[in-house]
Scaffold this motif. Structure first.
Motif, short mmCIF file in Angstrom:
data_model
loop_
_atom_site.label_atom_id
_atom_site.label_comp_id
_atom_site.label_asym_id
_atom_site.label_seq_id
_atom_site.Cartn_x
_atom_site.Cartn_y
_atom_site.Cartn_z
N LEU A 207 0.81 -1.22 0.00
CA LEU A 207 0.00 0.00 0.00
C LEU A 207 0.84 1.27 0.00
O LEU A 207 0.31 2.37 -0.15
N GLY A 208 2.14 1.12 0.17
CA GLY A 208 3.02 2.28 0.16
C GLY A 208 2.64 3.32 1.19
O GLY A 208 2.30 2.99 2.34
N ASP A 209 2.68 4.59 0.79
CA ASP A 209 2.38 5.69 1.72
C ASP A 209 0.92 5.74 2.14
O ASP A 209 0.57 6.47 3.07
N ALA A 210 0.06 4.96 1.47
CA ALA A 210 -1.36 4.95 1.84
C ALA A 210 -1.60 4.22 3.15
O ALA A 210 -2.68 4.33 3.74
N TRP A 211 -0.61 3.46 3.62
CA TRP A 211 -0.72 2.71 4.88
C TRP A 211 0.21 3.33 5.92
O TRP A 211 1.40 3.49 5.69
N ASN A 212 -0.37 3.70 7.07
CA ASN A 212 0.43 4.31 8.14
C ASN A 212 0.61 3.38 9.33
O ASN A 212 1.03 3.82 10.40
N GLY A 213 0.27 2.10 9.14
CA GLY A 213 0.36 1.14 10.23
C GLY A 213 -0.95 0.93 10.95
O GLY A 213 -1.07 -0.01 11.74
N LEU A 229 -22.11 3.68 -6.58
CA LEU A 229 -22.82 3.98 -5.35
C LEU A 229 -22.01 4.96 -4.51
O LEU A 229 -22.56 5.82 -3.81
N GLY A 230 -20.68 4.84 -4.58
CA GLY A 230 -19.84 5.77 -3.83
C GLY A 230 -18.38 5.38 -3.86
O GLY A 230 -18.01 4.30 -4.35
N ALA A 231 -17.56 6.29 -3.35
CA ALA A 231 -16.13 6.05 -3.19
C ALA A 231 -15.65 6.79 -1.95
O ALA A 231 -14.80 7.68 -2.03
N PRO A 232 -16.18 6.44 -0.77
CA PRO A 232 -15.74 7.10 0.46
C PRO A 232 -14.25 6.88 0.72
O PRO A 232 -13.67 5.86 0.31
N LEU A 233 -13.65 7.82 1.41
CA LEU A 233 -12.23 7.76 1.73
C LEU A 233 -12.03 6.92 2.99
O LEU A 233 -12.51 7.28 4.07
N ALA A 234 -11.30 5.83 2.85
CA ALA A 234 -11.11 4.91 3.99
C ALA A 234 -10.27 5.53 5.10
O ALA A 234 -10.36 5.10 6.25
N GLY A 235 -9.46 6.52 4.77
CA GLY A 235 -8.58 7.12 5.77
C GLY A 235 -9.19 8.29 6.51
O GLY A 235 -8.54 8.85 7.41
N GLU A 236 -10.41 8.68 6.16
CA GLU A 236 -11.07 9.80 6.82
C GLU A 236 -12.26 9.31 7.66
O GLU A 236 -12.93 8.34 7.30
N ASP A 237 -12.49 10.02 8.76
CA ASP A 237 -13.63 9.74 9.64
C ASP A 237 -13.59 8.33 10.23
O ASP A 237 -14.63 7.79 10.62
N VAL A 238 -12.39 7.73 10.28
CA VAL A 238 -12.26 6.41 10.91
C VAL A 238 -11.99 6.64 12.39
O VAL A 238 -10.94 7.15 12.77
N TYR A 239 -12.96 6.30 13.20
CA TYR A 239 -12.88 6.61 14.63
C TYR A 239 -12.06 5.58 15.39
O TYR A 239 -11.37 5.90 16.35
N ARG A 304 -19.92 -4.49 -7.18
CA ARG A 304 -18.47 -4.56 -7.41
C ARG A 304 -17.78 -3.62 -6.42
O ARG A 304 -18.16 -2.44 -6.30
N VAL A 305 -16.79 -4.17 -5.72
CA VAL A 305 -16.05 -3.43 -4.70
C VAL A 305 -14.57 -3.48 -5.08
O VAL A 305 -14.02 -4.57 -5.30
N GLU A 306 -13.91 -2.31 -5.13
CA GLU A 306 -12.52 -2.29 -5.58
C GLU A 306 -11.81 -1.06 -5.01
O GLU A 306 -12.42 -0.01 -4.81
N MET A 307 -10.52 -1.19 -4.77
CA MET A 307 -9.69 -0.09 -4.31
C MET A 307 -8.52 0.10 -5.27
O MET A 307 -7.85 -0.87 -5.62
N PHE A 308 -8.30 1.36 -5.67
CA PHE A 308 -7.25 1.68 -6.61
C PHE A 308 -6.18 2.55 -5.94
O PHE A 308 -6.49 3.37 -5.08
N ASP A 309 -4.94 2.37 -6.38
CA ASP A 309 -3.88 3.22 -5.85
C ASP A 309 -3.90 4.56 -6.58
O ASP A 309 -4.75 4.82 -7.44
N THR A 310 -2.97 5.44 -6.25
CA THR A 310 -2.99 6.80 -6.80
C THR A 310 -2.71 6.83 -8.30
O THR A 310 -3.01 7.82 -8.96
N SER A 311 -2.18 5.73 -8.85
CA SER A 311 -1.95 5.66 -10.30
C SER A 311 -3.11 5.01 -11.03
O SER A 311 -3.08 4.88 -12.26
N GLY A 312 -4.13 4.58 -10.28
CA GLY A 312 -5.31 3.97 -10.89
C GLY A 312 -5.26 2.47 -11.00
O GLY A 312 -6.16 1.86 -11.61
#
Length: 328
Positions: A207-213, A229-239, A304-312
């Protein structure tokens, strides 16, 4: 490193290593027969698995073959333990608001978590089988981790080192069954029937820089019948980040190697990002317009559920499930 379980007629499949671009794979069952065996002996097998992964990505792996996402099971076709949290309180808050209920203050300190069925996971491209559309069939798109052995009373600061692999999740929820179950005061059972995971599980370094541990800072894309349906940001609003969920689960028990822990539905306070479940969209419709317009799944619908890196590039491959009627 990316790992998958090739279907071979056995319950746990055969371990394979998959290239970073998801186009090639090579057998790894001589190193560890299954992913469960690998996670139980992680420190011993990682060097050989990494070497094979490096060779595959360099184009020098003997016996490499084209990777077909439809030919694999979920990375762990079954697991000793599947625990699903609710790390995104914006999801909980909106769904409760739609039915006129406040969110208890205890939810801010004590994560919600349930123990789901893990004796059989649906494959990433296998159909989701249900008896009736009247069950209110919904998805919950999430991230999940696989741990090694986690001692009881592991603290949050120590929990990071137990995260070995990450996956995507489609946790099917039967919305019209759940309320009656919760009213019993004993949690989910029939309301959580099917869970599917991404074609591959990846080590955190993929995940490179997208993963902070602790969390993944990338959007999770959900499409239904080809429409977003959406593309919420997994790194935001994670309590509650993953180390907190591990620590919570290990409060009174040891977690065995191969324990899977889900983040719960990814959700943002910014609703323009869309949704990772239908019920959240319906809840917003109730709040804004007084009634829900969007229907739950019908037979023949695809998610369909998928996650893309910053290069697509796709990181985990795609979960692509069709909703079909179950015939005994």
């Amino acid at each position: 490193m990316k790992l998958a379980s090739l279907k071979n007629g056995k319950r746990d499949g055969a371990l394979i290593v998959v290239s970073r671009d998801l186009t090639r794979a090579v057998a790894a069952d001589d190193i560890a027969p299954t992913l469960q065996a690998a996670i139980e002996n992680w420190q011993q097998v990682v060097p050989a698995l990494q070497a094979r992964s490096d060779a595959l990505n360099a184009g020098t792996a003997a016996g490499a073959f084209a990777f077909d996402q439809t030919k694999v099971a979920s990375p762990l076709p079954r697991a000793y333990q599947w625990l699903d949290g609710s790390a995104y309180l914006s999801h909980v808050e909106l769904v409760r608001k739609a039915r006129g209920a406040d969110m208890p203050k205890s939810f801010l300190d004590d994560p919600l978590m349930y123990q789901g069925s893990s004796d059989y996971f649906t494959g990433p491209h296998d159909p989701v089988l249900v008896e009736s559309e009247d069950w209110g069939v919904d998805l919950e798109a999430e991230l999940a981790i696989i741990t090694d052995d986690v001692p009881m009373l592991t603290k949050q600061d120590d929990a990071k080192r137990h995260i070995k692999l990450l996956m995507l999740v489609n946790d099917i929820s039967l919305r019209h069954i759940i309320p009656a179950e919760l009213n019993k005061g004993f949690g989910f059972l029939n309301g959580k029937g099917v869970t599917a995971f991404s074609p591959v599980a990846v080590t955190p370094d993929e995940l490179g820089d997208a993963w902070n541990g602790s969390k993944v800072s990338l959007p999770l894309t959900v499409n239904i019948n080809g429409e977003k349906l959406g593309a919420p940001l997994a790194g935001e609003d994670v309590y509650f980040e993953f180390p907190k969920l591990i620590s919570h689960a290990a409060k009174t028990r040891t977690l065995g190697a191969g324990t899977v822990i889900g983040s719960g539905t990814i959700s943002n306070h910014d609703r323009t990002r869309g949704f990772c479940c239908i019920s959240e969209k319906r809840a917003l419709e109730v709040v804004e317009h007084g009634e829900a317009k969007t229907s739950f799944f019908r037979f023949g619908d695809r998610v369909r559920v998928e996650m893309f890196d910053t290069s697509g590039a796709s990181i985990f491959g795609a979960i692509d499930n069709e909703i079909r009627p179950y015939a005994s």
